[in-house]
Design a protein around this motif. Structure first.
Motif, PDB file in Angstrom:
ATOM      1  N   ARG A  49      -5.285 -25.481 -29.425  1.00 27.86           N
ATOM      2  CA  ARG A  49      -4.901 -25.142 -30.804  1.00 27.86           C
ATOM      3  C   ARG A  49      -3.436 -25.526 -30.973  1.00 27.86           C
ATOM      4  O   ARG A  49      -2.633 -25.337 -30.059  1.00 27.86           O
ATOM      5  N   ASP A  50      -3.132 -26.046 -32.134  1.00 23.97           N
ATOM      6  CA  ASP A  50      -1.756 -26.449 -32.447  1.00 23.97           C
ATOM      7  C   ASP A  50      -1.156 -27.311 -31.332  1.00 23.97           C
ATOM      8  O   ASP A  50       0.012 -27.171 -30.991  1.00 23.97           O
ATOM      9  N   ALA A  51      -1.953 -28.208 -30.778  1.00 18.16           N
ATOM     10  CA  ALA A  51      -1.510 -29.049 -29.665  1.00 18.16           C
ATOM     11  C   ALA A  51      -1.174 -30.458 -30.137  1.00 18.16           C
ATOM     12  O   ALA A  51      -1.843 -31.026 -31.005  1.00 18.16           O
ATOM     13  N   TYR A  52      -0.148 -31.011 -29.516  1.00 14.51           N
ATOM     14  CA  TYR A  52       0.424 -32.320 -29.837  1.00 14.51           C
ATOM     15  C   TYR A  52       0.790 -32.935 -28.496  1.00 14.51           C
ATOM     16  O   TYR A  52       1.691 -32.458 -27.813  1.00 14.51           O
ATOM     17  N   HIS A  53       0.095 -33.986 -28.059  1.00 15.90           N
ATOM     18  CA  HIS A  53       0.204 -34.534 -26.715  1.00 15.90           C
ATOM     19  C   HIS A  53       0.453 -36.027 -26.783  1.00 15.90           C
ATOM     20  O   HIS A  53      -0.267 -36.751 -27.453  1.00 15.90           O
ATOM     21  N   GLY A  54       1.480 -36.489 -26.084  1.00 16.02           N
ATOM     22  CA  GLY A  54       1.770 -37.916 -26.031  1.00 16.02           C
ATOM     23  C   GLY A  54       3.136 -38.162 -25.446  1.00 16.02           C
ATOM     24  O   GLY A  54       3.570 -37.463 -24.534  1.00 16.02           O
ATOM     25  N   TYR A  55       3.815 -39.159 -25.962  1.00 20.01           N
ATOM     26  CA  TYR A  55       5.152 -39.523 -25.494  1.00 20.01           C
ATOM     27  C   TYR A  55       6.160 -39.192 -26.594  1.00 20.01           C
ATOM     28  O   TYR A  55       6.062 -39.723 -27.698  1.00 20.01           O
ATOM     29  N   TYR A  67       9.712 -37.009 -31.964  1.00 17.55           N
ATOM     30  CA  TYR A  67       8.386 -37.169 -32.550  1.00 17.55           C
ATOM     31  C   TYR A  67       7.550 -37.983 -31.580  1.00 17.55           C
ATOM     32  O   TYR A  67       8.083 -38.600 -30.656  1.00 17.55           O
ATOM     33  N   MET A  68       6.255 -37.975 -31.766  1.00 18.13           N
ATOM     34  CA  MET A  68       5.371 -38.719 -30.887  1.00 18.13           C
ATOM     35  C   MET A  68       5.472 -40.208 -31.177  1.00 18.13           C
ATOM     36  O   MET A  68       5.495 -40.630 -32.330  1.00 18.13           O
ATOM     37  N   VAL A 114       3.503 -28.509 -27.557  1.00 23.59           N
ATOM     38  CA  VAL A 114       3.905 -29.913 -27.489  1.00 23.59           C
ATOM     39  C   VAL A 114       3.981 -30.336 -26.027  1.00 23.59           C
ATOM     40  O   VAL A 114       4.675 -29.697 -25.226  1.00 23.59           O
ATOM     41  N   TYR A 115       3.265 -31.400 -25.696  1.00 31.85           N
ATOM     42  CA  TYR A 115       3.194 -31.872 -24.317  1.00 31.85           C
ATOM     43  C   TYR A 115       3.673 -33.325 -24.256  1.00 31.85           C
ATOM     44  O   TYR A 115       3.048 -34.222 -24.806  1.00 31.85           O
ATOM     45  N   ASN A 116       4.786 -33.520 -23.570  1.00 32.94           N
ATOM     46  CA  ASN A 116       5.389 -34.840 -23.426  1.00 32.94           C
ATOM     47  C   ASN A 116       4.915 -35.469 -22.117  1.00 32.94           C
ATOM     48  O   ASN A 116       5.067 -34.876 -21.054  1.00 32.94           O
ATOM     49  N   GLU A 117       4.342 -36.650 -22.189  1.00 31.66           N
ATOM     50  CA  GLU A 117       3.825 -37.330 -21.003  1.00 31.66           C
ATOM     51  C   GLU A 117       4.787 -38.367 -20.425  1.00 31.66           C
ATOM     52  O   GLU A 117       4.365 -39.238 -19.667  1.00 31.66           O
ATOM     53  N   GLU A 118       6.065 -38.290 -20.770  1.00 34.19           N
ATOM     54  CA  GLU A 118       7.041 -39.163 -20.116  1.00 34.19           C
ATOM     55  C   GLU A 118       7.131 -38.730 -18.657  1.00 34.19           C
ATOM     56  O   GLU A 118       7.180 -37.532 -18.384  1.00 34.19           O
ATOM     57  N   PRO A 119       7.115 -39.579 -17.711  1.00 25.56           N
ATOM     58  CA  PRO A 119       7.116 -41.037 -17.736  1.00 25.56           C
ATOM     59  C   PRO A 119       5.729 -41.659 -17.573  1.00 25.56           C
ATOM     60  O   PRO A 119       5.611 -42.850 -17.314  1.00 25.56           O
TER      61      PRO A 119
END
Length: 186
Positions: A49-55, A67-68, A114-119
């Motif tokens: 829920r309310d999830a935002y995943h990317g770089y 921002y993504m 919010v999930y940041n997949e860097e690197p």
């Protein structure tokens, strides 16, 4: 790219699959190679829920300004449904779509998980390029989720070869791969 395409996509998906909602909805560029097993692993145990995943971009910047990256991102189903139910977002695109998208989620109180997949998400880079390695562009990694900027067949071929996606590929009259000599023909 910046004329409402992202809104149109996220508006349409919940309607197209209303009888079978998914956990997540993704958007990606056509020059991005997503490694689905790595993506699934990266989403395991994450909020739905309310999830935002990317770089997140710009990298190493203030989180409230990030921002993504448009290379690809995933949102939870409820976020896509919220976009479809919020028609005023249709005309709210005065900046790059990815910047606008992050703004929509912040304004709507949806920017919570919010999930940041860097690197593990990055732009293609190889030693033959004039560009330098940086936080968003580097050599391939075995645990990559997505590789972006595969703008030509050779970059696609090298990337697929690195991840063993072409291993065991049967010979064909439709294509020729010789990655040791940088040859790829269709």
């Amino acid at each position: 790219m910046n004329d409402g395409m992202t809104y149109a996509y996220f508006f349409a998906v919940p309607r197209l699959f209303a009888d079978r909602p998914y956990d997540y909805v993704g958007k990606t560029d056509d020059d991005t190679y997503y490694r689905l097993a790595s993506l699934a692993e990266s989403l395991r145990g994450k909020a739905r829920r309310d999830a935002y995943h990317g770089y997140l971009t710009p990298c190493h910047w203030l989180p409230e300004k990030q921002y993504m990256s448009g290379m690809g991102y995933i949102v939870s189903w409820d976020v896509a449904a919220w976009i479809a139910e919020t028609p005023e977002l249709r005309d709210d695109h005065d900046d790059w779509e990815d910047v606008n998208f992050g703004g929509w989620l912040r304004k709507g109180g949806r920017y919570k998980n919010v999930y940041n997949e860097e690197p593990r998400m990055y732009d293609y880079w190889d030693r033959e390029m004039d560009a330098d390695i940086n936080c968003f562009r580097h050599e391939h990694r075995a645990d990559a989720v997505a590789v972006h900027k595969l703008k030509d067949r050779l970059k696609w071929a090298r990337t697929l070869h690195f991840f063993n996606a072409t291993q065991g590929l049967a010979p064909s009259n439709m294509y020729h791969l010789d990655l040791d000599n940088n040859i790829y023909r269709v």
